[in-house]
Scaffold this active site. Structure first.
Site, PDB file in Angstrom:
ATOM      1  N   GLU A 250       0.827  -1.197   0.000  1.00 47.30           N
ATOM      2  CA  GLU A 250       0.000   0.000   0.000  1.00 47.30           C
ATOM      3  C   GLU A 250       0.868   1.256   0.000  1.00 47.30           C
ATOM      4  O   GLU A 250       0.613   2.202  -0.721  1.00 47.30           O
ATOM      5  CB  GLU A 250      -0.898  -0.037   1.238  1.00 47.30           C
ATOM      6  CG  GLU A 250      -1.827   1.148   1.376  1.00 47.30           C
ATOM      7  CD  GLU A 250      -2.962   0.894   2.385  1.00 47.30           C
ATOM      8  OE1 GLU A 250      -3.038  -0.219   2.936  1.00 47.30           O
ATOM      9  OE2 GLU A 250      -3.748   1.819   2.598  1.00 47.30           O
TER      10      GLU A 250
ATOM     11  N   GLU B  75      -0.086  10.269  12.654  1.00 47.85           N
ATOM     12  CA  GLU B  75       0.458   9.974  13.982  1.00 47.85           C
ATOM     13  C   GLU B  75       1.053   8.568  14.018  1.00 47.85           C
ATOM     14  O   GLU B  75       2.134   8.354  14.576  1.00 47.85           O
ATOM     15  CB  GLU B  75      -0.643  10.095  15.050  1.00 47.85           C
ATOM     16  CG  GLU B  75      -1.105  11.517  15.326  1.00 47.85           C
ATOM     17  CD  GLU B  75      -2.035  12.081  14.249  1.00 47.85           C
ATOM     18  OE1 GLU B  75      -2.517  11.312  13.391  1.00 47.85           O
ATOM     19  OE2 GLU B  75      -2.269  13.305  14.255  1.00 47.85           O
TER      20      GLU B  75
END
Ligand SMILES: Cc1cc2nc3c(=O)[nH]c(=O)nc-3n(C[C@H](O)[C@H](O)[C@H](O)COP(=O)(O)OP(=O)(O)OC[C@H]3O[C@@H](n4cnc5c(N)ncnc54)[C@H](O)[C@@H]3O)c2cc1C
Lengths: 331, 379
Positions: B242, B362
């Site tokens: 990905e 994050e």
């Protein structure tokens, strides 16, 4: 497509890293800052290794290597934060070699490479090693002028491990313009140093926050600290991508050097401030002390940023160039 | 260091450019989601017919065995020619490579062809209402019943599920095992009554993603990928793919959007304003640094066989830059950029998803801190 150093270039980098680690630990940088004098023994050794002329043709006594080797060595100079006039010498010599006339080359290069002559570089108001220099390559707008024996006043900056000068406007006005690309090579060289000093700030910080414990755990396990370190890596790698790209363009596609060097200058000017500032913050109170040594990196970073002329002017120049290209219809 | 393309890479690019010139995409349909999907599917079929749909796949599966650089060139050219990302992007970039790594011969034989031709669209059923960043806590349960697997649970944010024939489904097969160990990776047929796909409306107003309610879906042993209890390892293969594949396409799209903004700003004379020129230039630097860093990452993988720090940074750099760019457009172009139904308004809203999809910023920072910098595990 191969965006990586060659084996030989890695070897140059490794040798520079090791030599500077052995001869110029941060304790020596502090000593130089406190006595207000460069480390002469170190400088003689650097001259002996020919680093000042690394990108100068062999005809003029240089090593005949290219922009990438120059960038790699200056990166290591930045990593060591060494107190020696290498940036000024190597950058001025590379600029004169690439953009000067034969007469200028003959007059200045052999002496600079041999360490017999001293060069200043930078804007007139902040010329690195400009005081008492035999020759200065002065950044003036987007171009550069060569000034022989400039009149100057010494200038003390927040980076006491380095010597600066304010050059008299009158002597700069009498300078000889260097061909296009001289200013680009100077900025590329400063940007390379910034990459190294950011790398050092990052490594010192990662080591420190992995050791230092508060609340029973290493402070590096606090996400605010860890994410700050990740940001430091992002900024450092951004500056590195741009500086290496400029170094490649200097040799392979000189017509692209102008933009590549503005890109490198902009990325470096940003990182030069942010990364060492983060290093101080992540060290806590210790980071604010004279002893802890991270401040040398912050000081060099701020002054290098000023040598580069800040980030804003480069940003604006790049935006206008990109818009002009689009208006001209090329991709 | 050589930042030019080699002769064979240039030849590859020239072939590709000639193909794109001869097959200009139809105008992009506006508003209608299904029409938009069909536009992308039809274009993928065209690419597949001429062997361009999956250049990075080995030739024996219908690809060209392209190098990483050639694959990057493909995505750059796709973007530059205004062609749509392939409708079966998750099949081509995620499911296909995961099946090639872990699948049996029968699975490869069965699935790879229809992925390439977009006959069978794939979706990725990983995230759940209570398992997003903490994926390994997922609860969807697969039980053994009369010689096959029966799945019950809920997935969410499943992009493209409404068009999909197959789902890369991560489910818990052993609730007593440690949480990473009790998972299995299934290839789930979406065409069964026990799978209910309900569209979720996004902040843009359109529905790219869905909820999946799974109530007793049946999966045979032949559709287990990589072995029972090995789902985490297989899922990691999917997640690695990905991050790598899309980078170049996204980077080109960012560049095109920036060029559009530069043009519009120049037309209004805004570049004379130093503050505006500086803000635009700051984005130009971000876009260029992203491009250069992506190529550095490519060299690292090609030379050393594993990704360096660059790979972990580029998705973060891209999402940050795209969000800033669309906000700058809102600042510079004013009401025009904020008009309902306008493309700048859409881009502004869509960009908010960039720092969430495919791993939040994050979480990426955690990965950089722990795996690249070697900092102690965060708290
Ligand atoms: C447009 C879009 C398409 C998507 N498509 C798919 C798809 O096709 N298939 C699929 O399976 N999923 C898909 N997703 C889901 C996506 O992967 C998740 O949304 C993402 O992983 C975050 O999970 P979450 O939404 O549960 O948020 P949470 O994990 O609940 O996060 C909430 C907030 O907490 C922060 N946070 C969480 N954990 C940590 C931590 N350890 N440290 C610091 N901060 C933390 C996050 O960064 C975030 O800001 C898609 C999402 C979007 C936006």
């Amino acid at each position: 497509m191969d965006f990586d150093l060659t084996e030989e270039q890695r070897e140059i980098k490794r040798v520079a890293r090791e030599l500077l680690a052995a001869r110029s630990p941060l304790s020596r940088v502090r000593e130089a800052a406190e006595t207000g004098a460069y480390d002469q023994a170190l400088w003689r050794e650097i001259v002996g290794l020919g680093w000042g002329g690394i990108a100068v043709s062999q005809a003029w006594g240089g090593q005949g290597l290219g922009g990438i080797e120059l960038v790699v060595v200056l990166e290591e100079l930045g990593f060591a934060c060494a107190a020696a006039p290498l940036l000024s010498t190597a950058a001025a010599a590379a600029a004169i070699d690439a953009c000067g006339s034969d007469a200028q080359r003959e007059r200045w290069l052999p002496g600079l490479v041999a360490g017999d002559l001293r060069a200043g570089v930078g804007p007139a108001a902040l010329a690195l090693d400009g005081h008492g220099a035999d020759v200065a390559v002065v950044l003036d707008g987007e171009g550069a002028v060569l000034v022989a024996a400039p009149e100057s006043e010494p200038l003390e900056t927040i980076d006491p491990a380095r010597r600066f000068a304010a050059l008299a406007r009158s002597s700069v006005a009498g300078g000889e313009p260097l061909g296009a690309g001289a200013a680009d090579l100077i900025r590329m060289s400063i940007a390379a140093e910034v990459v190294g000093l950011c790398q050092r700030a990052l490594e010192m910080t990662v080591a420190y926050v992995g050791e230092r414990r508060q609340f029973g755990v290493p402070v590096g396990s606090f996400q605010a600290v860890a994410h700050r370190c990740a940001e430091m890596l992002l900024q450092t790698e951004s500056a590195r991508s741009a500086a290496y790209h400029a170094a490649w363009a200097a040799g392979a596609e000189p017509t692209r050097l102008g933009e590549a060097s503005a890109l490198a200058a902009a990325a470096a000017a940003t990182a030069a401030r942010e990364v060492p500032a983060s290093a101080i913050q992540a060290h806590g109170g210790i980071g604010f002390t004279w002893e802890a040594d991270v401040h040398w990196l912050y000081k060099r970073g701020e002054v290098d940023r000023a040598l580069l002329g800040g980030a804003g002017a480069h940003h604006a120049r790049l935006a206008r160039a990109a818009a002009a290209r689009l208006a001209g219809g090329s991709p | 260091m050589d930042l030019t393309f080699s002769e064979s890479e240039l030849a590859f690019r020239d072939d590709l450019r000639a193909w794109f010139r001869a097959h200009a995409p139809a105008p992009e349909p506006q508003g209608d989601e299904l029409a938009h999907f069909c536009w992308r599917r039809d274009y993928q079929r065209l690419l597949a017919r001429d062997g361009w749909a999956a250049v990075h796949w080995p030739a024996r599966y219908g690809g060209r065995g392209a190098t990483l650089t050639e694959s990057a060139i493909f995505f750059v050219e796709l973007g530059r020619h205004g062609a749509p990302m392939m409708a079966n992007v998750l099949g081509l970039l995620l499911a296909g490579p995961t099946i090639m790594s872990w699948g049996t011969d029968a699975q490869k034989e069965r699935h790879l062809g229809p992925i390439l031709t977009a006959e069978e669209i794939w979706c990725q059923g990983f995230s759940e209402p209570d398992a997003g960043s903490d994926l390994a806590s997922l609860k969807t349960r697969a039980r053994r019943e009369r010689g096959h697997w029966v799945v019950t649970g809920q997935k969410v944010w499943t992009s493209g599920a409404q068009h999909s024939k197959w789902c890369m489904l991560l489910a818990r097969t052993d609730p007593d095992a440690p949480r990473h160990k009790g998972l299995t990776y299934f290839l789930m047929d979406m065409e069964q009554d026990a799978v209910d796909v309900r569209p979720l409306r996004q902040i843009t107003g359109s529905s790219e993603f869905n909820e999946l309610f799974i109530d007793g879906a049946v999966i045979s042993d032949e559709q287990v990928l990589g072995g029972v209890g090995n789902g985490w390892g297989v899922a990691l293969t999917t997640l690695m793919n990905e991050r790598a594949g899309l980078a170049f396409f996204l980077q080109v799209r960012l560049r095109q959007l920036l060029d559009r903004l530069l043009r519009e700003a120049a037309d209004r004379g805004l570049l004379a304003d130093q503050a505006v020129a500086e803000r635009l230039g700051e984005l130009h630097v971000r876009a260029e640094v992203l491009r250069l860093t992506a190529y550095r990452g490519l060299t690292t993988v090609q030379k050393y066989g594993q990704p360096g720090p660059e790979g972990s940074l580029t998705k973060w750099m891209w999402s940050d830059a795209n969000q800033r760019l669309t906000q700058l457009a809102a600042d510079l172009l004013g009401p025009q950029a904020l008009a309902a139904g306008g493309s700048w308004g859409y881009e502004l809203l869509r960009a908010r998803g960039n720092s969430i999809e495919g791993g939040t910023t994050e979480v990426l920072k955690n990965i950089v801190a722990e795996r690249v910098l070697g900092l102690p595990k965060s708290r």
